[in-house]
Design a protein around this motif. Structure first.
Motif, PDB file in Angstrom:
ATOM      1  N   TYR A  41       1.027  -1.134  -0.095  1.00 25.71           N
ATOM      2  CA  TYR A  41       0.143  -0.175   0.095  1.00 25.71           C
ATOM      3  C   TYR A  41       0.839   1.158  -0.102  1.00 25.71           C
ATOM      4  O   TYR A  41       1.692   1.331   0.776  1.00 25.71           O
ATOM      5  CB  TYR A  41      -0.873  -0.121   1.349  1.00 25.71           C
ATOM      6  CG  TYR A  41      -1.948  -0.966   1.230  1.00 25.71           C
ATOM      7  CD1 TYR A  41      -3.315  -1.045   0.581  1.00 25.71           C
ATOM      8  CD2 TYR A  41      -1.751  -2.439   1.903  1.00 25.71           C
ATOM      9  CE1 TYR A  41      -4.174  -1.777   0.603  1.00 25.71           C
ATOM     10  CE2 TYR A  41      -2.392  -3.502   1.617  1.00 25.71           C
ATOM     11  CZ  TYR A  41      -3.698  -3.206   1.064  1.00 25.71           C
ATOM     12  OH  TYR A  41      -4.582  -4.196   0.997  1.00 25.71           O
ATOM     13  N   GLU A  42       0.566   2.381  -1.134  1.00 28.77           N
ATOM     14  CA  GLU A  42       1.279   3.394  -0.931  1.00 28.77           C
ATOM     15  C   GLU A  42       0.372   4.493  -0.829  1.00 28.77           C
ATOM     16  O   GLU A  42      -0.705   4.576  -1.311  1.00 28.77           O
ATOM     17  CB  GLU A  42       2.371   3.512  -2.344  1.00 28.77           C
ATOM     18  CG  GLU A  42       2.972   2.546  -2.693  1.00 28.77           C
ATOM     19  CD  GLU A  42       3.777   2.412  -4.020  1.00 28.77           C
ATOM     20  OE1 GLU A  42       3.001   3.047  -4.734  1.00 28.77           O
ATOM     21  OE2 GLU A  42       4.806   1.736  -4.021  1.00 28.77           O
ATOM     22  N   GLU A  43       0.975   5.415  -0.293  1.00 33.89           N
ATOM     23  CA  GLU A  43      -0.001   6.868   0.038  1.00 33.89           C
ATOM     24  C   GLU A  43      -0.417   7.433  -1.604  1.00 33.89           C
ATOM     25  O   GLU A  43       0.494   7.703  -2.183  1.00 33.89           O
ATOM     26  CB  GLU A  43       0.850   8.014   0.890  1.00 33.89           C
ATOM     27  CG  GLU A  43      -0.029   8.820   1.268  1.00 33.89           C
ATOM     28  CD  GLU A  43       0.771   9.738   2.580  1.00 33.89           C
ATOM     29  OE1 GLU A  43       0.473  10.880   2.204  1.00 33.89           O
ATOM     30  OE2 GLU A  43       1.239   9.187   3.374  1.00 33.89           O
ATOM     31  N   ASP A  44      -1.613   7.671  -1.636  1.00 30.97           N
ATOM     32  CA  ASP A  44      -2.042   8.154  -2.825  1.00 30.97           C
ATOM     33  C   ASP A  44      -3.274   8.945  -2.788  1.00 30.97           C
ATOM     34  O   ASP A  44      -4.350   8.616  -2.067  1.00 30.97           O
ATOM     35  CB  ASP A  44      -2.314   6.894  -3.818  1.00 30.97           C
ATOM     36  CG  ASP A  44      -2.929   7.408  -5.228  1.00 30.97           C
ATOM     37  OD1 ASP A  44      -3.143   8.402  -5.387  1.00 30.97           O
ATOM     38  OD2 ASP A  44      -2.973   6.348  -5.848  1.00 30.97           O
ATOM     39  N   ALA A  45      -3.382  10.086  -2.868  1.00 29.95           N
ATOM     40  CA  ALA A  45      -4.441  11.165  -2.792  1.00 29.95           C
ATOM     41  C   ALA A  45      -5.641  10.583  -3.654  1.00 29.95           C
ATOM     42  O   ALA A  45      -6.610  10.768  -3.224  1.00 29.95           O
ATOM     43  CB  ALA A  45      -4.203  12.697  -3.514  1.00 29.95           C
ATOM     44  N   ASP A  46      -5.431   9.785  -4.877  1.00 28.44           N
ATOM     45  CA  ASP A  46      -6.815   9.199  -5.396  1.00 28.44           C
ATOM     46  C   ASP A  46      -7.148   7.575  -5.061  1.00 28.44           C
ATOM     47  O   ASP A  46      -7.957   7.299  -5.579  1.00 28.44           O
ATOM     48  CB  ASP A  46      -6.451   9.005  -6.739  1.00 28.44           C
ATOM     49  CG  ASP A  46      -6.159  10.716  -7.272  1.00 28.44           C
ATOM     50  OD1 ASP A  46      -6.991  11.621  -6.754  1.00 28.44           O
ATOM     51  OD2 ASP A  46      -5.529  10.815  -8.379  1.00 28.44           O
ATOM     52  N   GLY A  47      -6.354   7.266  -3.926  1.00 29.83           N
ATOM     53  CA  GLY A  47      -6.476   5.998  -3.376  1.00 29.83           C
ATOM     54  C   GLY A  47      -7.897   5.785  -2.962  1.00 29.83           C
ATOM     55  O   GLY A  47      -8.526   6.660  -2.320  1.00 29.83           O
TER      56      GLY A  47
END
Length: 177
Positions: A41-47
């Motif tokens: 899991y990666e930080e992503d504003a659209d996640g």
């Protein structure tokens, strides 16, 4: 994911008649090449995932009532599958197998490595073939499909699988031969 393969050992006489009652000792290495697939899991504003305080992730958005269960109520994450090839220490294999009624047995769960197959008890009326048969298994993983490609060598000669298994035929002679 651990990929393994197998081998079939067939016990016959010189006329290709199957023999029963023979026992074999198999020694060698076990799975020492492992494909590991895990979700990262990666930080992503659209996640679409949220991290929980216990370190797991969920697609359920936090509410006022559940906010204390979330590491953050505003940070979102995306997920992706990551596959790696890892080498691990080989485990020892040392088993004894008796051929079944059709004069054969299957060895399954074999990983990349070298195995020795030795007849320890011949069928009644026959003598042991006296050869320590060598089975060398190698495996490469396709970087695109992540599928294994197996190669086999039996007693120093490249071998092609017959059906699902590579086949080793062990031939005994009668005591009168």
């Amino acid at each position: 994911v651990t990929y393994t393969t197998g081998a079939k050992v067939i016990k016959t006489d010189a006329s290709n008649n199957v023999l029963t009652g023979a026992k074999f000792k198999i020694t060698g290495t076990s799975s020492d090449q492992v494909i590991v697939t895990k979700t990262v899991y990666e930080e992503d504003a659209d996640g679409s995932y949220y991290k929980l305080t216990d370190g797991t992730y969920t697609e359920t958005a936090p509410t006022t009532a559940t906010a204390d269960k979330y590491a953050s109520t505003t940070v979102t994450y995306s997920s992706k599958e990551v596959t790696t090839l890892e080498e691990q220490a080989a485990g020892a294999t040392d088993i004894t197998v008796e051929v079944d009624a059709d004069g054969s047995f299957l060895l399954t769960g074999l990983g990349k490595g070298t195995y020795t197959i030795t007849e320890t008890v011949p069928p009644a009326g026959y003598v042991i073939d006296g050869i320590e048969h060598s089975l060398v298994i190698d495996c490469t993983i396709d970087s695109t499909t992540k599928k294994p490609t197996w190669t086999y060598t039996i007693d120093g000669v490249s071998a092609t699988p017959v059906g699902d298994y590579v086949v080793l035929k062990v031939i005994d002679k009668k005591t009168s031969d």
